[in-house]
Design a protein around this motif. Structure first.
Motif, mmCIF file in Angstrom:
data_model
loop_
_atom_site.group_PDB
_atom_site.id
_atom_site.type_symbol
_atom_site.label_atom_id
_atom_site.label_comp_id
_atom_site.label_asym_id
_atom_site.label_seq_id
_atom_site.Cartn_x
_atom_site.Cartn_y
_atom_site.Cartn_z
ATOM 1 N N LEU A 35 83.762 49.059 -57.930
ATOM 2 C CA LEU A 35 82.770 49.050 -59.009
ATOM 3 C C LEU A 35 83.178 48.171 -60.178
ATOM 4 N N GLY A 36 84.425 48.303 -60.603
ATOM 5 C CA GLY A 36 84.882 47.523 -61.750
ATOM 6 C C GLY A 36 84.773 46.032 -61.509
ATOM 7 N N ASP A 37 85.078 45.609 -60.291
ATOM 8 C CA ASP A 37 84.999 44.181 -59.969
ATOM 9 C C ASP A 37 83.557 43.685 -59.897
ATOM 10 N N LYS A 38 82.597 44.606 -59.845
ATOM 11 C CA LYS A 38 81.181 44.229 -59.857
ATOM 12 C C LYS A 38 80.593 44.319 -61.261
ATOM 13 N N GLY A 39 81.434 44.596 -62.233
ATOM 14 C CA GLY A 39 80.962 44.670 -63.605
ATOM 15 C C GLY A 39 80.481 46.031 -64.042
ATOM 16 N N VAL A 40 80.674 47.058 -63.206
ATOM 17 C CA VAL A 40 80.292 48.412 -63.583
ATOM 18 C C VAL A 40 81.307 48.957 -64.589
ATOM 19 N N SER A 41 80.812 49.523 -65.679
ATOM 20 C CA SER A 41 81.700 50.129 -66.669
ATOM 21 C C SER A 41 82.315 51.397 -66.099
ATOM 22 N N ILE A 42 83.623 51.553 -66.298
ATOM 23 C CA ILE A 42 84.323 52.751 -65.831
ATOM 24 C C ILE A 42 84.966 53.433 -67.038
ATOM 25 N N ILE A 43 84.600 54.683 -67.243
ATOM 26 C CA ILE A 43 85.196 55.490 -68.311
ATOM 27 C C ILE A 43 86.445 56.158 -67.743
#
Length: 231
Positions: free
Chosen positions: A182-190
């Motif tokens: 997800l992070g590599d796709k630009g999804v924000s991770i809290i």
């Protein structure tokens, strides 16, 4: 006041002041946010929803509650496969179109059979489920925000008679999978894992996985501050 309590008090003051500095939106429609997550998310929901008042229209997965926080159902979204299936059902309703999809899944994925050590959701399947959740959100024009999984104390969790085991090494591995997928796709991770560890997670445990009210408030404030900063 002990150093630990002082740190907690200072953290609370910081996050509350951050939230109060954000002016509620007036005169226009609030963005909608839908939360689905495990029992940890159930416990920080009250504080999170309170913090987001005036900023987001907040909803979460609900339903008849199960007899235990360890059993998915009701407000408990369960593992990533269950989350994906539930969201597919929700999106079949044209009235379901949140602006933000907030997802917290992982603790149920890493459950292991105490006898066979078999894991509920393999790393490969976890990665695929997360990719599918992301694709589903994008298909329906929702912004996905991921909350990673909270830590486990192996010795406290994996006692004789426990119906399933969990290991913190799996938590860390699955959080890395989320970052990669997800992070590599630009999804924000809290990063709720690091936040909880930094606030003395074990001192706030009330059982094998869950936390006391003080930690629930801290977690809710932290997630809310992260969301408001991202606006």
């Amino acid at each position: 006041m002990t150093r630990r309590l002082l740190m907690i008090a200072l953290a609370c003051c910081f996050f509350v002041s951050t939230l109060r500095a954000q002016e509620p939106k007036r005169g226009k429609q609030l963005p909608s946010l839908y939360l689905i997550g495990d029992s940890i998310s159930m416990q920080y929901t009250y504080e999170l929803s309170k913090d987001l008042q005036g900023h987001y229209k907040f909803e979460r997965k609900n339903g008849p509650e199960t007899p235990s926080l360890d059993i998915p159902g009701g407000s408990n979204g369960g593992d990533s496969r269950m989350v994906l299936g539930y969201l597919k059902q929700k999106y079949a309703d044209p009235n379901f179109h949140p602006d933000i999809l907030l997802v917290n899944a992982g603790l149920h994925d890493i459950k292991r059979n105490p006898k066979t050590n078999e894991i509920v959701i393999t790393p490969e399947k976890y990665a695929q489920n997360l990719a599918d959740i992301d694709s589903l959100a994008r298909e329906h024009h929702a912004k996905l925000i991921w909350i990673n999984t909270t830590p486990i104390n192996d010795a406290r969790h994996n006692k004789p008679g426990m119906g399933f085991f969990r290991y913190n090494a799996d938590v860390q591995q699955y959080n890395k999978i989320a970052q990669t997928v997800l992070g590599d796709k630009g999804v924000s991770i809290i990063d709720l894992y690091s936040f909880t560890v930094s606030h003395d997670a074990d001192a706030h445990r009330v059982d094998h996985a869950h936390y006391d009210k003080a930690m629930q408030i801290l977690q809710g404030d932290y997630i809310a501050a992260s969301l408001l900063h991202a606006q």
